[in-house]
Scaffold this active site. Sequence first.
Site, PDB file in Angstrom:
ATOM      1  N   LYS A  70       0.871  -1.175   0.000  1.00 48.61           N
ATOM      2  CA  LYS A  70       0.000   0.000   0.000  1.00 48.61           C
ATOM      3  C   LYS A  70       0.907   1.222   0.000  1.00 48.61           C
ATOM      4  CE  LYS A  70      -3.295   2.680   2.695  1.00 48.61           C
ATOM      5  NZ  LYS A  70      -3.891   2.893   4.051  1.00 48.61           N
ATOM      6  N   GLY A  76     -11.466   7.611   6.779  1.00 50.19           N
ATOM      7  CA  GLY A  76     -12.617   8.464   7.046  1.00 50.19           C
ATOM      8  C   GLY A  76     -13.857   7.746   7.521  1.00 50.19           C
ATOM      9  N   GLY A  90      -8.372   9.210  10.093  1.00 54.16           N
ATOM     10  CA  GLY A  90      -8.697   9.301  11.506  1.00 54.16           C
ATOM     11  C   GLY A  90      -9.759  10.315  11.866  1.00 54.16           C
TER      12      GLY A  90
END
EC number: 2.8.1.10
Length: 254
Positions: free
Chosen positions: A96, A184, A157
Amino acid sequence: MLKLGNIEFNSHLILGTGKFSDTETMIRAIEASGTELVTVALRRFNQDKPDDDLCAPLAQLKNVKLMPNTSGAMNAKEAVRAAQLGRELSGSPFVKVEIHPNPHHLMPDPIETYAAAKELAADGFIVLPYIPADPVLAKRLEDAGCAAVMPLGAAIGSGGGLSTADMIKLIIRDSNIPVIVDAGLRAPSEAARAMEMGCDACLVNSAIAAAKDPAGMAKAFAMGVETGRTARNAGLMPKSDIAIATSPLTSFLG
């Protein structure tokens, strides 16, 4: 099935491994979620200090693959280096790509992300870049060989939900690779909405790790993802600007 590169997954929920109070709580949440893919920051691999190392307990989970992420990298060069170290330590082909150099808003850097993702895809990684909800960037990353794109729903966050929903819909419409909403999400209902929109998967971390009962919340997110996906596949009814009677009007009313 969720197909990333040449690997297929039954679960459409991906979990992050940060912010949990302890490793045992994290493992219980992963098991409750039914996920088959978890992401872990390279700095959490610590073979010299087994008590701090997340790789060992995660590697023991059956049917769960690791996806190292480049969180902490400030530019493409650092991200590529982190990805190569992650592959060496974990043996995983996944990465990622996560580059957010500004600590005040943690927004992903689109230019550095594109450069790193393109280089890593050419090097044989299965690349999943974390990106702003930008349809142009998403298409460029698809053309560069990424296995999926991961647009943010809101700031990391923040619990802001799907504030970028309209842009994510554009990405979904034009994409030929999986679209995974990342960051989110606060509630399982938001995961369901993302899947109803046509997302292929959701990545969740803070909403589960910060819950009073992380394992319970992980299970709820799994149900939300599956509910939204089932509804999408079943076919949502079209919207109408006018009322439409559910029963036909009959002649006995005159």
